[in-house]
Scaffold this motif. Sequence first.
Motif, PDB file in Angstrom:
ATOM      1  N   THR A  50       6.792   1.502  -1.073  1.00 12.67           N
ATOM      2  CA  THR A  50       8.034   0.790  -0.791  1.00 12.67           C
ATOM      3  C   THR A  50       7.822  -0.694  -1.051  1.00 12.67           C
ATOM      4  N   THR A  84       0.839  -1.195   0.000  1.00  9.55           N
ATOM      5  CA  THR A  84       0.000   0.000   0.000  1.00  9.55           C
ATOM      6  C   THR A  84       0.874   1.245   0.000  1.00  9.55           C
ATOM      7  N   PRO A  85       0.596   2.221  -0.861  1.00  7.57           N
ATOM      8  CA  PRO A  85       1.364   3.469  -0.833  1.00  7.57           C
ATOM      9  C   PRO A  85       1.140   4.222   0.478  1.00  7.57           C
ATOM     10  N   ASP A  86       2.125   5.026   0.879  1.00  6.12           N
ATOM     11  CA  ASP A  86       1.957   5.837   2.085  1.00  6.12           C
ATOM     12  C   ASP A  86       1.184   7.106   1.750  1.00  6.12           C
ATOM     13  N   ASP A  87       1.044   8.001   2.751  1.00  5.32           N
ATOM     14  CA  ASP A  87       0.238   9.202   2.519  1.00  5.32           C
ATOM     15  C   ASP A  87       0.916  10.205   1.599  1.00  5.32           C
ATOM     16  N   GLN A  88       2.158   9.924   1.186  1.00  7.27           N
ATOM     17  CA  GLN A  88       2.859  10.753   0.203  1.00  7.27           C
ATOM     18  C   GLN A  88       2.837  10.110  -1.180  1.00  7.27           C
ATOM     19  N   ASN A  89       1.999   9.090  -1.353  1.00  6.31           N
ATOM     20  CA  ASN A  89       1.866   8.350  -2.618  1.00  6.31           C
ATOM     21  C   ASN A  89       3.159   7.650  -3.021  1.00  6.31           C
ATOM     22  N   LYS A  90       3.939   7.276  -2.034  1.00  8.75           N
ATOM     23  CA  LYS A  90       5.184   6.528  -2.253  1.00  8.75           C
ATOM     24  C   LYS A  90       4.963   5.082  -1.843  1.00  8.75           C
TER      25      LYS A  90
END
Length: 611
Positions: A268, A260-266
């Motif tokens: 990992t 799942t992407p983080d809240d910065q749309n990144k």
Amino acid sequence: MAADREGGARRTPARAVAYAACGAVLLAGCASMPDSGDLRGVESTPRQDTQVRVFAMPPRDDAPPSEIVQGFLEALTSDDPSYSTARQYLTTRAAQNWEPERSTTVLADGPGTEADRSGGREESDDYSFTLTGTKVAAVDAQQSYAPASGGYHQTVHLTRDKKTEQWRIDALPQGVVMGKSDFQRNFMSVNKYYFASHTTSATSGQPMAVADPVYVRERVDAMTQMVRSLLNGPTSWLRPVVRSSFPTGTALKKGTTALTPDDQNKLTVPLNDKAARIGQSKCDEMAAQLLFTLQSLNPTVDEIALRAGGRQLCSLSEEKAAAVAARGSETHPDYLYFIDGHHQLVRMAGSVGGNAKADPVPGAFGDGTKPVRSVAVARDEHSAAGVSLDGKALYVASTVPSGSLGEPVLTSAGKTEDDRLTTPTWDAQGDLWVADRNTADPRLLLLQKGGGQPVEVLTPRLDGRINAVRVAADGVRIALVVDKDDKQSLLIGRIERSAGSGDQPAVSVQELRSATPELEQVTAVSWAGDSRLVVVGQESGGVEQVQYVQCDGSIPESGTLPGLTEVTSIAASEDSEAPLFATSKEGLLWLPGGSGWRTLKETASAAFYPG
């Protein structure tokens, strides 16, 4: 089926809404089931809002064989990640041996069922049914879609457990089967990306990203599905002409469940140790493959970070990815080109409006020096190739002022205009393609960098004569309109290159497959995305239609476009933000988003974007 998710065609993933009990919105496993006798078939569920989650119902106690089969077939259309509810309809051994991911067979309607009277009676301890239907497509274990035809007949056998006295399925075909509308609700088309093995961008020298469309279950952690699919490698059809930058054996780190992407749309991505020792440039290519792939699924993802061996290997943003690899859908054409009423090449700015004005293209094709019947502009828009009015000669000229026109680079000996040269097409490597329709010597030809000695392209198993040629921006796929028995079909082939004799490569088009099996007459075609085309054609006895198709032969959700009549050309760009144009008896037409075709004031016989 899911739309090509490139540029303006993308859509964000639906937020799933779970319904815990059977109600009006629950679709699978909630239908009334017969107590005995034959089944009439599992009707495909009508197309529903993609936000609705569909759950299967387990078998009830003392359910008869007919209800067990019905419930099992309905469970196949649910959003159960591992088909655990469907397995409850099977015996323990059958549940262990059944491999639902091996294939998906798509039928025109839901599978019908016929009781096999020779297989036993419900009063005995065994019973069987034959599943029936008409095949329209199949998705294999690599998630690759292919059109299919013919009848479907498979046997499902049931037995009654001697201890529990419950009916269960003990023999069934591998994979899953469902109707077309259930397939459309459950699956979506997404591109995963690799790099062309033997072609690079002529303008940047970068590797060319190649889209490999696959179908994944839409509401079953599609992001993690796509990462695993990418790491598993390209589909068999595309594999001979692409490469992956991931080292052999690279997989997600053991224990990874959902990404799942983080809240910065990144996002990992943790990888196993096979990737732990890669260098920076290779890591950037791997991250670019993942970024292009996941943006096809969810365009909000704008950065990928890779981890392996307990450390971060690299991080790649959307902006930096443009410096790693070239992608057709990211190339924005400066102009729309068309041939005016004087057989001259003219162009309009790419941001076209209803009052746009056309200007002659500098050089011999635009100043009246050489009237032409068809033209292709190179993807860098610095040169063009034009076919003379009689179809005999192919010329290449610069699109700068005072550009001179030399001798033709190719001539045809065909006796009539219809037996001579097709409209040419350029690939991103700067090579020029054209077909000579001379009935005495029909050939598909390649001119390296637009000149030199023509290379004859081998086309094994091509059945018919080429009417039109369009090469994809990636340089590894080609669309051919082929004429046979007064029918014109759209075929997609794989371009293979190898060392030839002298300076000339050996080039062939392999494994041609139909992209429009339902159309009998294809009159115009253009690439309209990394894996999508726009096609003008008609079914047997039908009217002319304009529609999008995927290069694997599937139809996107928003496939049908407003209709036209007597279309002579269609102009689309791999960049989905570029507007769609066509020419017909009404002249030059423009399709603004969300409305019908509009006629422009210009007179045109053919319209096209670079390529």
